[in-house]
Design a protein around this motif. Structure first.
Motif: not given
Length: 392
Positions: A65-71, A102-119
């Motif tokens: 998950q960390v690798l995928a979110l980093g990419v 479930l924990v990984a899904g929550i972190l993924t959603s929050l991280t995606y939302g952060g990337f979206l807001m930060l453009r």
């Protein structure tokens, strides 16, 4: 490999395709990102090839998950890498326990939302209902969906295993019943016939009746030869499974002649030829043989009539004697294995078996079998068979 493992491997396919599609969208610019996406796609190809050999633990889930979110943070939330994260969530649900997923899904959603807001990234996502609500919800629900599918597949496999065990137990029981019917309908009754013929032979020897001795000895020899063939059939698990030889009426004549040989019994057969499949023919002949043997063994009858009639959708066999009869008990009671066998054969063939008897009033056996093929035209008048042999 289980069904869960197969589905998990299939989910690696979009994880291979998503970096490639992202690479096409970025047009290999910049080169460092293209190299990263190519390496990620290659790693998933290797995982697809060697999935069963890979270790699966919580640390591997975290690193993936960390690798995928980093990419995703490098290339942007507006690229197909979002599909990669969704496939990763379902894959994690199929592979790991529910809580870390479930924990990984929550972190993924929050991280995606952060990337979206930060453009963030080379291709930032558009801020609309789809990217701010729908995609985070899908990323959050991908893991639980994988867990639910895994539990469903595991339950299905467990149910299939239980069903297989039940079928195996049922098959063993059916085989035991089949062997018991075969032994009773073939070997046991013919051995009893040999015993009766031996008494006839002894009585003829005491009288000095050489003709009766020769006749009884010949019948005993033929019966013993038939017993040897029947025993081989039982051992091989066969039961007249070969192609039918001769007509049904001819086979009934042979059975009646074999049963009545050495006994003072008149057997009358009234039957038209009927075209039956091998299974129905075998059931009919077995029931006829068992009923005739019961007449010889128990009824003390002088005459027995066998009638075979064909209807539009069924064939009816009736065997009636003028013997002493007996009182029928519910379920036939212990010891009536022949009657039980006849009823079981009829039921397995989709037919009906009925018996009527009373002390001093004879016995009538009735077998009704469905006909899968139309009866052939009758060959002339009804066949009539009479056999009478003196009994000591």
């Amino acid at each position: 490999m289980s069904e869960v493992g197969r589905l998990a491997r299939y989910l690696l396919i979009p994880r291979v395709a998503a970096p490639v599609l992202t690479l096409v969208a970025l047009r290999a610019d910049p080169p460092a990102v293209a190299l990263l996406l190519g390496a990620l796609s290659g790693l998933n190809l290797l995982a697809l090839r060697f999935w069963t050999r890979l270790p699966h633990g919580r640390l591997h889930l975290l690193l993936d998950q960390v690798l995928a979110l980093g990419v995703l943070g490098v290339v942007g939330s507006g690229t197909p890498m979002v599909l990669y994260l969704m496939a990763s969530g379902v894959l994690a649900g199929l592979t790991y326990r529910a809580r870390p997923v479930l924990v990984a899904g929550i972190l993924t959603s929050l991280t995606y939302g952060g990337f979206l807001m930060l453009r963030a990234g080379y291709v930032p996502g558009e801020i609309d209902l789809h990217t701010t609500i729908t995609l985070p919800a899908l990323l959050l629900g991908a893991g639980p969906a994988g867990v639910a599918v895994r539990r469903l597949l595991v339950r299905q496999e467990r149910t299939a295993t239980q069903l297989w065990k039940l079928r195996r137990t049922h098959a063993v029981r059916e085989e035991r019943l089949r062997v018991a019917r075969d032994l009773h309908d073939s070997l046991t009754k013919d051995l009893h016939g040999v015993w009766l013929l031996s008494r006839t032979l002894r009585a003829a020897l005491e009288r000095g009746d050489q003709d009766s001795v020769r006749e009884a000895a010949g019948v005993i020899g033929e019966t013993a030869q038939g017993l040897a063939g029947q025993s081989r059939m039982v051992i091989r698990g066969l039961r007249e499974s070969g192609p039918a030889v001769g007509g049904l009426v001819e086979a009934l004549h042979e059975r009646a002649a074999g049963v009545s040989a050495g006994h003072q019994l008149a057997v009358e057969i009234q039957a038209h030829e009927v075209d039956l499949d091998d299974a129905s023919r075998n059931v009919l002949l077995m029931v006829a043989s068992e009923a005739l043997h019961n007449v010889v063994k128990h009824a003390r009858a002088r005459t027995v009539t066998l009638t075979l009639a064909a209807r539009a959708d069924a064939v009816v066999l009736e065997i009636e004697d003028d013997g002493v009869g007996f009182a029928i008990t519910p379920g036939f009671g212990p010891g009536h294995y022949g009657l039980l066998g006849m009823r079981e054969r009829a039921a397995r063939s989709g037919g009906e078996f009925a018996i009527r008897s009373a002390p001093g009033d004879g016995t009538r056996v009735r077998l009704t079998l469905p006909v899968r093929r139309s009866p052939v035209p009758a060959r002339g008048e009804a066949f009539l068979h009479r056999a009478r042999v003196s009994r000591a």
